[in-house]
Design a protein around this motif. Structure first.
Motif, short mmCIF file in Angstrom:
data_model
loop_
_atom_site.label_atom_id
_atom_site.label_comp_id
_atom_site.label_asym_id
_atom_site.label_seq_id
_atom_site.Cartn_x
_atom_site.Cartn_y
_atom_site.Cartn_z
N PRO A 332 93.42 56.64 66.31
CA PRO A 332 92.76 57.29 67.45
C PRO A 332 93.08 58.80 67.48
N GLU A 333 92.18 59.54 68.12
CA GLU A 333 92.28 61.00 68.14
C GLU A 333 93.63 61.49 68.68
N GLU A 334 94.16 60.78 69.73
CA GLU A 334 95.41 61.27 70.33
C GLU A 334 96.60 61.09 69.37
N THR A 335 96.52 60.10 68.49
CA THR A 335 97.60 59.92 67.51
C THR A 335 97.53 61.00 66.44
N ILE A 336 96.30 61.33 66.02
CA ILE A 336 96.12 62.45 65.07
C ILE A 336 96.72 63.72 65.67
N SER A 337 96.42 63.97 66.94
CA SER A 337 96.97 65.17 67.60
C SER A 337 98.48 65.13 67.63
N ALA A 338 99.03 63.96 67.91
CA ALA A 338 100.49 63.85 67.98
C ALA A 338 101.11 64.14 66.61
N PHE A 339 100.45 63.66 65.55
CA PHE A 339 100.98 63.95 64.20
C PHE A 339 100.82 65.44 63.85
N ASN A 340 99.74 66.06 64.37
CA ASN A 340 99.58 67.51 64.14
C ASN A 340 100.79 68.29 64.63
N GLU A 341 101.44 67.77 65.69
CA GLU A 341 102.61 68.44 66.28
C GLU A 341 103.82 68.42 65.35
N ILE A 342 103.98 67.32 64.60
CA ILE A 342 105.22 67.19 63.82
C ILE A 342 105.04 67.40 62.32
N PHE A 343 103.79 67.36 61.85
CA PHE A 343 103.57 67.53 60.40
C PHE A 343 102.94 68.87 60.09
N PRO A 344 103.07 69.35 58.85
CA PRO A 344 102.44 70.62 58.46
C PRO A 344 100.92 70.47 58.40
N PRO A 345 100.18 71.57 58.45
CA PRO A 345 98.71 71.52 58.50
C PRO A 345 98.10 70.73 57.34
N ARG A 346 98.81 70.63 56.21
CA ARG A 346 98.23 69.97 55.04
C ARG A 346 98.37 68.45 55.08
N TRP A 347 98.94 67.88 56.18
CA TRP A 347 99.10 66.41 56.20
C TRP A 347 97.73 65.73 56.12
N SER A 348 97.72 64.44 55.82
CA SER A 348 96.46 63.76 55.47
C SER A 348 95.46 63.59 56.62
N HIS A 349 95.89 63.82 57.86
CA HIS A 349 94.99 63.70 59.02
C HIS A 349 94.32 62.34 59.14
N GLY A 350 95.00 61.32 58.72
CA GLY A 350 94.41 59.99 58.86
C GLY A 350 95.37 58.92 58.37
N ASN A 351 94.82 57.72 58.20
CA ASN A 351 95.57 56.56 57.75
C ASN A 351 95.14 56.28 56.31
N PRO A 352 96.00 56.29 55.29
CA PRO A 352 97.46 56.45 55.29
C PRO A 352 97.93 57.81 55.85
N VAL A 353 99.04 57.74 56.57
CA VAL A 353 99.66 58.94 57.12
C VAL A 353 100.56 59.53 56.04
N ASP A 354 100.14 60.70 55.49
CA ASP A 354 100.89 61.33 54.40
C ASP A 354 101.23 62.76 54.78
N PRO A 355 102.50 63.05 55.06
CA PRO A 355 102.86 64.42 55.44
C PRO A 355 102.80 65.40 54.26
N ALA A 356 102.41 64.92 53.08
CA ALA A 356 102.12 65.79 51.92
C ALA A 356 103.26 66.73 51.56
N GLY A 357 104.39 66.12 51.24
CA GLY A 357 105.50 66.92 50.74
C GLY A 357 106.21 67.73 51.80
N ASP A 358 106.03 67.35 53.06
CA ASP A 358 106.74 68.02 54.16
C ASP A 358 108.24 67.86 53.94
N ARG A 359 109.00 68.94 54.12
CA ARG A 359 110.46 68.82 53.98
C ARG A 359 111.14 68.56 55.32
#
Lengths: 581, 581
Positions: A332-359
């Protein structure tokens, strides 16, 4: 027929045992079988041998009738042709149960079948129930009876297993023990001339010590009876079956192995579905599924979230999930927004949730609850971060590469003992607000060490403090801090190991609270362990397969109106949370 | 376009390397990447950092143009938006190749794609070929260059691997090293903005150090070009591909991971078939198949014999073989008769060959040649007896249970040294008749110790003496005898370990002589090792899968008229027989 417990108890809990064919000749199965019985069983053991006076220090008797005391169980390791006569002697002696290890019966043809019929007749007349023939024997945890043809490793545990193949049985037993679990009963049932596979399953289903039932079947003697009896078992606990015989070459091999008729595979498939039996495709999968039932709650549906420490593993996991009829749904959109808060802009923005090499690694541990709390998500596959210390070890090889000397600001910290003491006091007092106020000034230092964002770490600590189990894990880590600082940078591995336990306790807590499974994986096919179920399944494919079996069983229970609690079969949630603390 | 070797050599064999974004801040990828380069590479290494003067003791330069010497290869670990400009600076500096680890390009959408296009343009203008972007980097054995985002374990070996997933790549690399093999090249190729997967494969195919090529593909930019180039590679050596994307959820995940278009799976399947690419279904299988090509000859057809130490595993193996389009054919009457001579009456009398718990273990080792010499048998799966010492360890737990004190007749044997000396002399002289006459009197004693039949053992020894490699293994065992007798019964494990090597050398000899594969398995899913290929594949299912891929490749080679020798790709047969002796 009497009650199944009365029928089979003398087999699994005998007071005395005779080994017919016990010998001091170490090149015979009668030697290793006798040795195996002596290893664990505490009741009286009598070797029966026509030629030897003593076997491994025990007085040997020529016939079972010569034994001066009662004998509950007889184990046969003598040539097939002598068994009918000796079975009659056993009946006269009042023996109640038997294990016939010897081969040479129906699997060899018509003559063998006739011999087998005579054994059955003699046993029936004497009221003796027996395992086999043509089997490796059995192990019962309640009496530590190892009526087995060689000394098999044993470990008591919540599994019961009846296997129509001795080698498949032994391999699964050994693999299960290596994974840290064990058995309440294990039977290599052989040709099932007397006790049928469904009898064992009925007996296991009645036993409160058994949480999950496994079976390897080559052929059933009476499919209708199997469905009838096993349907009653599967509403009590999961029954998982491996049944080969799809191909002609295999059916042919079955006939010459156990003498069983493999049958038409579609009929078996239908019977299993009807009886609520979960089907496995290999011995390895049989155990994987058992471990999954013992460590996970039953998910409410087929919608899966994947959180991955590696994009390509997210890709593969999505494929395996969909191939196993699990749905990798949009978030859901609110979960995507919540992940935007903790992950870098390059994260996968969906399911699978992949923070893409976030340290900012701590963010990964915020993620599970963010998806599990959603009504539309039924289960989580958490990839690559179930065990931080193990991964670091594998990648780094030489720890020193990662763990450079600690900054002087840390090693020279004065008053650390005092701060630690005050934090522990605050945790013990249950004053969370005070605990947070004491921890928060330290957060930026620790966050910088781990390469994490301090804000995320503060939120993570609040989450950890909000629950009993995770709070007590944090207390343990905090109390180790002075020692860790003393030992310098190399102690980082120790911190990460403590952190692993914190993660495990967090995942267990979430599983308990939400009643949804969290299947964790690492990325390497290393031996998984039941403890720290955080990495119970090494590959994405296995994770998807076992999860689909949990769903299948819950759907069955709901269909027959027998579903009670998602956590009912989860042995770890019900019994073993203690080890974490 | 120039010759592929000229194009890519500066990437895999650079003389000097600059790490753009190298830093002393250990929480950044620029730190661990620089560390990784320093670990192996012997040429000059230059850190490029606008703010730091020194990085891990190396003088840092603000710009690549400031480096006083030539730079062959640039590794980018800086934010995506700065890369087009720095790539132009690299072009001015005369850099020949680059690795762009940084993410934030086409996988993030339209803006990212535009940024990527500008990087490609700058590189093309300067004649720079590059890996990535959005990747983990690469490893080249010939220069020990670890242009990788963290210190990955390395081991030189005969595999080349291009992976469009960094984590899948790293996991397969680590698993391969754990199995005792290694890599000549490994590339995490990322978004393949410049160098395409088929370019790497073309380059690897030209390299005589590479025996097998692996690839993980999320999406290809030009399918026709792939088929064209890879068809030329597969006639030179096996190319094995893992390509997910059958399901919609997976295709979606691929787009957000590598930015690739997963494409229609059927088209990929067709393309792979056309180009002779072998397809794997998981990262684990990718490696299993690679190990199989490195250790086995290519079988002439699909007819398989199974020899099993456990009937139920024979049953399962037959099922897996038939499910993978292998034929478990009936054995000819004369072979059945020959087995009747060495096995007990209860043996399975067919294929799978199951001696049904026979304790005359030596007979198992007579069996492989009895089936391999048949024209109608193309391959053997040899189950459960590839490693005797390991199995004994697993089963026994406590060795002493199996290994009772040696009989006094043995420990008090006088003149053992003398007998041993004479046997060794006879072996060295090549006089097989004399060797046999010296060994034969001892055979009954050894046979009784192992629980074997003396006649079978004599025949086995003749077989062993008839070939150079197995004969020299026997010599080694014989020369250890006096020491083994000194150490008493516990030394039996040592004897069995020596015996394992004898079995391995026997199997290798048979593979070489008959040019047919022998896939050995144990019954437990333990970590397999390439050394002692006797148990390279832990499960019956894996054995059947990998064997079917060998057949598939040989059929392809024959179809395109490129088949030469079944032993051509078998690295062990061609290179590593020495280790056995």
């Amino acid at each position: 027929m009497e009650n199944i417990n009365q029928e089979l108890d003398p087999l699994f809990n005998p007071r005395s045992v005779a080994v017919i064919g016990a010998t001091k000749n170490w090149n015979k199965w009668g030697y290793s079988t006798f040795l195996s019985v002596l290893q664990g069983f505490k009741g009286n053991v009598y070797p029966i041998n026509r030629n030897e006076k003593k076997v491994l220090g025990y007085v040997a008797y020529k016939k079972i009738g010569d034994v001066p005391e009662d004998v509950d169980l007889a184990i046969f390791v003598i040539p097939a042709e002598n068994i009918p006569e000796v079975m009659e002697e056993c009946a006269e002696k009042g023996v109640k149960a038997a294990v016939i290890i010897s081969a040479g019966f129906r699997e060899t043809g018509a003559e063998g079948r006739e011999l087998e019929d005579r054994v059955v007749e003699a046993a029936r007349k004497g009221g003796i129930r027996f395992v086999g023939p043509n089997c490796m024997g059995m192990w019962s945890a309640s009496s530590d009876l190892r009526a087995y043809m060689f000394p098999l490793p044993t470990n008591p545990g919540p599994i019961a297993f009846v296997s129509q193949g001795g080698n498949v049985g032994a391999a699964v037993v050994m693999a299960a023990i290596n994974r840290g679990t064990g058995f309440h009963r294990y039977v290599s049932c052989g040709a099932t001339a007397d006790i049928q596979i469904e009898d064992y399953i009925e007996y296991f289903a009645e036993d409160p010590n058994v949480k999950v039932i496994l079976t390897y079947i080559e052929g059933l003697n009476d499919g209708t009876r199997f469905i009838e009896k096993v349907s009653k078992a599967t509403i009590k606990k999961p029954v998982i079956a491996l049944k080969p015989g799809k191909t002609e070459a295999c059916a042919h091999a079955i006939l010459s192995h156990s003498g069983a008729i493999a049958g038409v595979d579609d009929l078996y498939d239908e019977a299993f579905k009807k009886a609520g039996v979960i089907r496995a495709d290999s011995p390895e999968e049989l155990l994987d599924i058992a471990v999954c039932f013992l460590t996970q709650p039953l998910p409410p549906g087929r919608n899966v979230a994947i959180i991955t420490g590696g994009g390509s593993y997210g890709v593969l996991c999505a494929e395996y999930c969909e191939s196993n009829d699990l749905n990798v749904i949009d978030l859901p959109e609110e979960t995507i927004s919540a992940f935007n808060e903790i992950f870098p802009p390059r994260w996968s923005h969906g399911n699978p949730v992949d923070p893409a090499g976030d340290r900012n690694f701590i963010a990964y541990y915020m993620a599970p609850e963010m998806v599990l709390k959603l009504n539309e998500i039924d289960a989580l596959i958490f990839m690559g971060f179930g065990s931080i210390s193990g991964i670091t070890n594998v990648i780094a090889g030489d720890d020193s590469m990662f763990f450079r000397p600690l900054p002087p600001s840390l090693t020279s910290l004065e008053g650390v003992d005092d701060v630690v003491h005050r934090i522990i006091e605050a945790i013990d007092s249950g004053d969370i607000e005070k605990t947070e106020s004491l921890i928060n000034p330290i957060v930026p230092i620790v966050a910088s060490l781990l390469g994490s964002d301090p804000d995320t770490m503060s939120k993570f600590i609040s989450m950890i403090l909000s629950r009993d189990i995770t709070r007590s894990m944090l207390k343990k880590i905090v109390s180790d801090v002075p020692d860790l600082l003393m030992r310098g940078a190399s102690a980082m591995i120790g911190v990460l190991e403590e952190f692993d336990k914190l993660v495990s306790s967090l995942l267990f807590t979430l599983m308990k609270v939400y009643g949804k499974p969290i299947i964790s994986t690492t990325f390497t096919e290393t031996a998984p362990s039941l403890h720290g179920a955080a990495h119970a399944f090494p590959t994405a494919e296995k994770a998807a397969v076992v999860l689909s079996k949990l769903v299948e069983y819950r759907e069955y229970l709901e269909r027959v109106d027998a579903f009670e609690d998602p956590r009912k079969y989860c042995f770890i949630l019900n019994n073993q949370l203690d080890y974490l603390i």
